[in-house]
Motif scaffolding. Structure first.
Motif, PDB file in Angstrom:
ATOM      1  N   ALA A  85       0.825  -1.210   0.000  1.00 41.07           N
ATOM      2  CA  ALA A  85       0.000   0.000   0.000  1.00 41.07           C
ATOM      3  C   ALA A  85       0.856   1.255   0.000  1.00 41.07           C
ATOM      4  CB  ALA A  85      -0.929  -0.005   1.217  1.00 41.07           C
ATOM      5  N   GLY A  86       1.987   1.216   0.699  1.00 36.68           N
ATOM      6  CA  GLY A  86       2.817   2.410   0.812  1.00 36.68           C
ATOM      7  C   GLY A  86       3.365   2.887  -0.510  1.00 36.68           C
ATOM      8  N   ALA A  87       3.751   1.948  -1.375  1.00 35.68           N
ATOM      9  CA  ALA A  87       4.330   2.340  -2.659  1.00 35.68           C
ATOM     10  C   ALA A  87       3.345   3.144  -3.497  1.00 35.68           C
ATOM     11  CB  ALA A  87       4.795   1.102  -3.420  1.00 35.68           C
ATOM     12  N   TRP A  88       2.070   2.766  -3.462  1.00 34.95           N
ATOM     13  CA  TRP A  88       1.069   3.468  -4.266  1.00 34.95           C
ATOM     14  C   TRP A  88       0.896   4.913  -3.823  1.00 34.95           C
ATOM     15  CZ3 TRP A  88      -0.345   1.801  -8.761  1.00 34.95           C
ATOM     16  CH2 TRP A  88      -0.331   0.431  -9.027  1.00 34.95           C
ATOM     17  N   GLN A  89       1.144   5.202  -2.565  1.00 33.96           N
ATOM     18  CA  GLN A  89       0.980   6.568  -2.073  1.00 33.96           C
ATOM     19  C   GLN A  89       1.979   7.528  -2.692  1.00 33.96           C
ATOM     20  OE1 GLN A  89      -2.105   6.041  -0.999  1.00 33.96           O
ATOM     21  NE2 GLN A  89      -1.699   7.683   0.471  1.00 33.96           N
ATOM     22  N   LEU A  90       3.063   7.003  -3.224  1.00 35.66           N
ATOM     23  CA  LEU A  90       4.094   7.860  -3.805  1.00 35.66           C
ATOM     24  C   LEU A  90       3.914   8.076  -5.305  1.00 35.66           C
ATOM     25  CD1 LEU A  90       5.334   7.140  -1.036  1.00 35.66           C
ATOM     26  CD2 LEU A  90       7.563   7.078  -2.158  1.00 35.66           C
ATOM     27  N   VAL A  91       2.879   7.483  -5.887  1.00 28.67           N
ATOM     28  CA  VAL A  91       2.635   7.633  -7.330  1.00 28.67           C
ATOM     29  C   VAL A  91       1.858   8.925  -7.575  1.00 28.67           C
ATOM     30  CG1 VAL A  91       1.552   6.615  -9.363  1.00 28.67           C
ATOM     31  CG2 VAL A  91       2.623   5.134  -7.640  1.00 28.67           C
ATOM     32  N   LEU A  94      -1.756   8.778  -9.043  1.00 24.26           N
ATOM     33  CA  LEU A  94      -2.812   8.337  -8.135  1.00 24.26           C
ATOM     34  C   LEU A  94      -3.370   9.513  -7.350  1.00 24.26           C
ATOM     35  CD1 LEU A  94      -4.291   5.811  -6.919  1.00 24.26           C
ATOM     36  CD2 LEU A  94      -2.577   5.884  -5.099  1.00 24.26           C
ATOM     37  N   ARG A  95      -2.479  10.371  -6.891  1.00 22.06           N
ATOM     38  CA  ARG A  95      -2.925  11.538  -6.111  1.00 22.06           C
ATOM     39  C   ARG A  95      -3.713  12.513  -6.983  1.00 22.06           C
ATOM     40  NH1 ARG A  95       2.515  11.231  -4.458  1.00 22.06           N
ATOM     41  NH2 ARG A  95       3.044  13.154  -5.580  1.00 22.06           N
ATOM     42  N   ARG A  96      -3.284  12.677  -8.238  1.00 22.00           N
ATOM     43  CA  ARG A  96      -3.936  13.662  -9.113  1.00 22.00           C
ATOM     44  C   ARG A  96      -5.285  13.163  -9.635  1.00 22.00           C
ATOM     45  NH1 ARG A  96       1.295  14.168 -11.462  1.00 22.00           N
ATOM     46  NH2 ARG A  96       0.539  12.904 -13.203  1.00 22.00           N
ATOM     47  N   ARG A  97      -5.308  11.918 -10.123  1.00 20.07           N
ATOM     48  CA  ARG A  97      -6.497  11.423 -10.822  1.00 20.07           C
ATOM     49  C   ARG A  97      -7.512  10.783  -9.886  1.00 20.07           C
ATOM     50  NH1 ARG A  97      -3.645   8.437 -16.058  1.00 20.07           N
ATOM     51  NH2 ARG A  97      -2.414  10.238 -16.764  1.00 20.07           N
ATOM     52  N   TRP A  98      -7.033  10.156  -8.835  1.00 23.47           N
ATOM     53  CA  TRP A  98      -7.936   9.472  -7.906  1.00 23.47           C
ATOM     54  C   TRP A  98      -7.633   9.884  -6.469  1.00 23.47           C
ATOM     55  CZ3 TRP A  98      -5.237   6.397 -11.653  1.00 23.47           C
ATOM     56  CH2 TRP A  98      -6.006   6.060 -12.757  1.00 23.47           C
ATOM     57  N   PRO A  99      -7.885  11.132  -6.133  1.00 24.63           N
ATOM     58  CA  PRO A  99      -7.551  11.607  -4.779  1.00 24.63           C
ATOM     59  C   PRO A  99      -8.283  10.852  -3.673  1.00 24.63           C
ATOM     60  CG  PRO A  99      -8.933  13.187  -5.953  1.00 24.63           C
ATOM     61  CD  PRO A  99      -8.492  12.188  -6.956  1.00 24.63           C
ATOM     62  N   ARG A 103      -6.539   8.953  -0.556  1.00 19.94           N
ATOM     63  CA  ARG A 103      -6.856   9.180   0.862  1.00 19.94           C
ATOM     64  C   ARG A 103      -7.167   7.867   1.572  1.00 19.94           C
ATOM     65  NH1 ARG A 103      -9.413  13.827  -1.335  1.00 19.94           N
ATOM     66  NH2 ARG A 103     -11.422  12.758  -1.421  1.00 19.94           N
ATOM     67  N   TRP A 104      -7.974   7.018   0.945  1.00 23.41           N
ATOM     68  CA  TRP A 104      -8.350   5.767   1.606  1.00 23.41           C
ATOM     69  C   TRP A 104      -7.173   4.804   1.691  1.00 23.41           C
ATOM     70  CZ3 TRP A 104     -12.106   4.699   4.737  1.00 23.41           C
ATOM     71  CH2 TRP A 104     -13.265   5.492   4.701  1.00 23.41           C
ATOM     72  N   PHE A 109      -2.704   2.455   4.890  1.00 20.89           N
ATOM     73  CA  PHE A 109      -1.266   2.410   5.142  1.00 20.89           C
ATOM     74  C   PHE A 109      -0.936   2.828   6.568  1.00 20.89           C
ATOM     75  CE2 PHE A 109       2.707   4.865   5.346  1.00 20.89           C
ATOM     76  CZ  PHE A 109       3.615   3.853   5.080  1.00 20.89           C
ATOM     77  N   LEU A 110      -1.455   3.965   7.011  1.00 25.29           N
ATOM     78  CA  LEU A 110      -1.109   4.463   8.340  1.00 25.29           C
ATOM     79  C   LEU A 110      -1.696   3.575   9.435  1.00 25.29           C
ATOM     80  CD1 LEU A 110      -1.544   8.311   7.759  1.00 25.29           C
ATOM     81  CD2 LEU A 110       0.592   7.017   7.923  1.00 25.29           C
ATOM     82  N   SER A 111      -2.919   3.103   9.245  1.00 26.76           N
ATOM     83  CA  SER A 111      -3.550   2.248  10.255  1.00 26.76           C
ATOM     84  C   SER A 111      -2.804   0.926  10.402  1.00 26.76           C
ATOM     85  CB  SER A 111      -5.014   1.978   9.891  1.00 26.76           C
ATOM     86  OG  SER A 111      -5.753   3.177   9.832  1.00 26.76           O
TER      87      SER A 111
END
Length: 267
Positions: A85-91, A94-99, A103-104, A109-111
């Motif tokens: 899950a962590g790797a996807w957070q750095l793409v 993903l942040r731009r197109r599917w915010p 977030r989820w 990842f954090l939980s």
């Protein structure tokens, strides 16, 4: 006819270096995830955990220890999930197109990072999966920092402070992957020292050095990266970008060695 090679502008060297490091790191981390799924998946689905001791652990599967075995297996499988899950957070895409997905996935990842850290504390200090006082200290400090930066990343995200959230989330990402950096570091050290006849053991100074370095070095590199981002000097950006390219090559080498000598032989 001479061939013209166009070098990237100084402003692009830093992000290109970061991208190269991320690709190399994702390759190594997902190889680690694949190992976790293959190594733990079969015994868990088959209901017989004894094959897990094919790979030596400090305290792995223990017949009759239901709570300890559940903690052990759950910790390992969740570690695979949090790494994936962590790797996807750095793409960026993903942040731009599917915010919303970003977030989820970030919440997952954090939980899970907090759960994995807390179960890791239990395995070390209650179950007794210990390699020695220095290693215990390194693992514990790494875990405490995971908790701190995961909570700070969560709080800054809720406050919509994007810049602060990014810094804390990146620190949490690197710290969560400390166990992976440890394996890569040991493999790199082995590639250099084994031909010289130098043996690495769990109680030796070299292993302790790599153990602390597995989370201190990534944090230091990240601090330098943040400084290079803020710098107005092109030379600083170029030097940091080139360093990230070198780290990417070392990461690929360490990951390949881990696959060949640490993970594949026990599958």
């Amino acid at each position: 006819m001479p061939v013209s090679v166009q070098l990237p502008s100084p402003s692009r060297v830093l992000p290109l270096g970061a991208t190269a490091w991320f690709i190399a790191t994702t390759f190594g981390q997902w190889a680690f995830v694949a190992f976790i799924v293959l190594f733990f998946g079969g015994p868990v689905l088959g209901g017989d955990l004894s094959p897990l001791n094919a790979k030596p652990h400090v305290t792995g599967y223990v017949p009759g220890d239901v709570v300890g075995n559940l903690q052990f297996v759950g910790h390992a499988l969740l570690a695979g999930l949090v790494t994936f899950a962590g790797a996807w957070q750095l793409v960026p895409a993903l942040r731009r197109r599917w915010p919303t997905l970003h977030r989820w996935n970030g919440r997952v990842f954090l939980s899970v990072a907090l759960v994995v850290t807390l179960t890791g504390f239990w395995l070390v200090w209650v179950r007794g999966s210990q390699l020695g006082p220095a290693s215990n200290l390194s693992i514990s400090l790494n875990g405490l920092l995971i908790v701190v930066f995961a909570l700070l990343a969560w709080r800054s995200a809720r406050a919509k402070d994007v810049a602060t959230h990014r810094r804390h989330a990146l620190r949490a990402y690197l710290l969560v992957n400390g166990v992976w950096f440890l394996r890569i570091g040991i493999m790199l050290a082995g590639l250099v020292l084994t031909p010289l006849g130098i043996r690495i053991d769990y109680t030796g100074a070299l292993f302790i050095l790599v153990s602390f370095g597995s989370w201190l070095v990534p944090l230091a590199v990240l601090a330098l990266y943040f400084g290079a981002e803020r710098s107005r000097h092109a030379g600083v950006k170029v030097a940091m970008g080139a360093s990230l390219w070198l780290l990417a090559l070392l990461t690929v080498a360490g990951s390949a060695a881990a696959i060949a000598f640490m993970w594949w032989p026990v599958l």
